[in-house]
Design an enzyme around this catalytic site. Sequence first.
Site, mmCIF file in Angstrom:
data_model
loop_
_atom_site.group_PDB
_atom_site.id
_atom_site.type_symbol
_atom_site.label_atom_id
_atom_site.label_comp_id
_atom_site.label_asym_id
_atom_site.label_seq_id
_atom_site.Cartn_x
_atom_site.Cartn_y
_atom_site.Cartn_z
ATOM 1 N N GLY A 1 57.275 124.119 -34.499
ATOM 2 C CA GLY A 1 56.160 125.041 -34.577
ATOM 3 C C GLY A 1 56.586 126.462 -34.230
ATOM 4 O O GLY A 1 57.638 126.691 -33.623
ATOM 5 N N CYS A 2 55.755 127.428 -34.608
ATOM 6 C CA CYS A 2 56.105 128.841 -34.410
ATOM 7 C C CYS A 2 56.118 129.220 -32.931
ATOM 8 O O CYS A 2 57.089 129.791 -32.431
ATOM 9 C CB CYS A 2 55.174 129.739 -35.215
ATOM 10 S SG CYS A 2 53.413 129.458 -34.952
ATOM 11 N N PHE A 3 55.025 128.917 -32.212
ATOM 12 C CA PHE A 3 55.020 129.186 -30.776
ATOM 13 C C PHE A 3 56.118 128.390 -30.084
ATOM 14 O O PHE A 3 56.799 128.890 -29.184
ATOM 15 C CB PHE A 3 53.661 128.824 -30.161
ATOM 16 C CG PHE A 3 52.681 129.959 -30.089
ATOM 17 C CD1 PHE A 3 53.034 131.193 -29.569
ATOM 18 C CD2 PHE A 3 51.371 129.788 -30.523
ATOM 19 C CE1 PHE A 3 52.134 132.239 -29.485
ATOM 20 C CE2 PHE A 3 50.458 130.822 -30.441
ATOM 21 C CZ PHE A 3 50.830 132.051 -29.921
ATOM 22 N N ALA A 4 56.276 127.125 -30.486
ATOM 23 C CA ALA A 4 57.276 126.269 -29.852
ATOM 24 C C ALA A 4 58.670 126.866 -29.993
ATOM 25 O O ALA A 4 59.449 126.893 -29.042
ATOM 26 C CB ALA A 4 57.226 124.870 -30.456
ATOM 27 N N CYS B 1 59.502 130.079 -30.493
ATOM 28 C CA CYS B 1 59.586 131.315 -29.722
ATOM 29 C C CYS B 1 59.754 131.036 -28.230
ATOM 30 O O CYS B 1 60.607 131.635 -27.567
ATOM 31 C CB CYS B 1 58.330 132.145 -29.975
ATOM 32 S SG CYS B 1 58.376 133.802 -29.262
#
Length: 332
Positions: free
Chosen positions: A141-144, A146
Amino acid sequence: MTELKSNKIKAGIIGGAGYTGGEMLRILVNHPDVDIAFVHSNSNAGNFIYEVHTDLFGDTDLKFTGELSTDIDVLFLCVGHGDARKFLESNPIPDHIKIIDLSQDFRLGQNSQLENKKFIYGLPELNRDAIKSAQNIANPGCFATCLQLGLLPLAAKGLLNSEVHISATTGSTGAGQKPSATTHFTWRNDNLSVYKVFDHQHLNEIGESLKQLQPAFNQAVNFIPHRGDFTRGIFASIYLGSELSEEEALKIYEDYYAGHPFTHVTSRNIDLKQVINTNKVFLQVKKYGNKIFIISMLDNLLKGASGQAVQNMNLLFGFDERAGLRLKATGF
């Protein structure tokens, strides 16, 4: 004259009309080692791709199709969460085709298997060797992505020994293309809000990865996500207690990411435009009192989604990891 055979691999895309599908197309139409075999979309079958992704006018004359083909080497699943598993259950994919799924369906260890298909968690800075020998990839995932990249070097040294505090803001494309009340222009513009406080679904991914490197890690990860008044990107501020000096922390981060072409470490101030439209991650590492402070930032649609998926494809097929991903930042 004998016709030369192309050494390029053939790629298929499921869900090509959305944000991640569009970004995948923008990368692959210029990838030196890939031919796009088909782009699947039930709602746009028969339409030119550039009629949906208008910036691709002049780059490709491909049309969306409602048909599937198994004459490919790699299949990208750019569909919604829950839909990837349903698609594979309804459409058995031959074992010779490598699958890269951009949904959350196979990211967690307990969900990483579908019959005889095993999915490897596709964060190259964590699992590069496993990715190279994998058959199927669960794209993070994107947040994950980052947040993990902001913490993995400390976990690798067993130095996550206090609660972690995170505040991060994402652009509107992080919510997907389907309109909703919190993505509508008139609501999002000149506005800021929090959501899924302490309970974002990517925390499960983050926890698994941190424990992979630091099995005894049992501290809280306090995560406050924000909806930002911009289109793309994630800017995350992370801090935790630490006895490291700033110089020691910087060296740990620089050593960990040495050889990883997209993750860059600095003590200088950084800003989001430096990474927008690229597959890069910038990390700023500072020390304030007894706390280590890390800023981590990336483009949620590229390193946070489609760019990382292509990076994983490059590793799967033995290409240059940077192939197709030497992209220019917005800059201004």
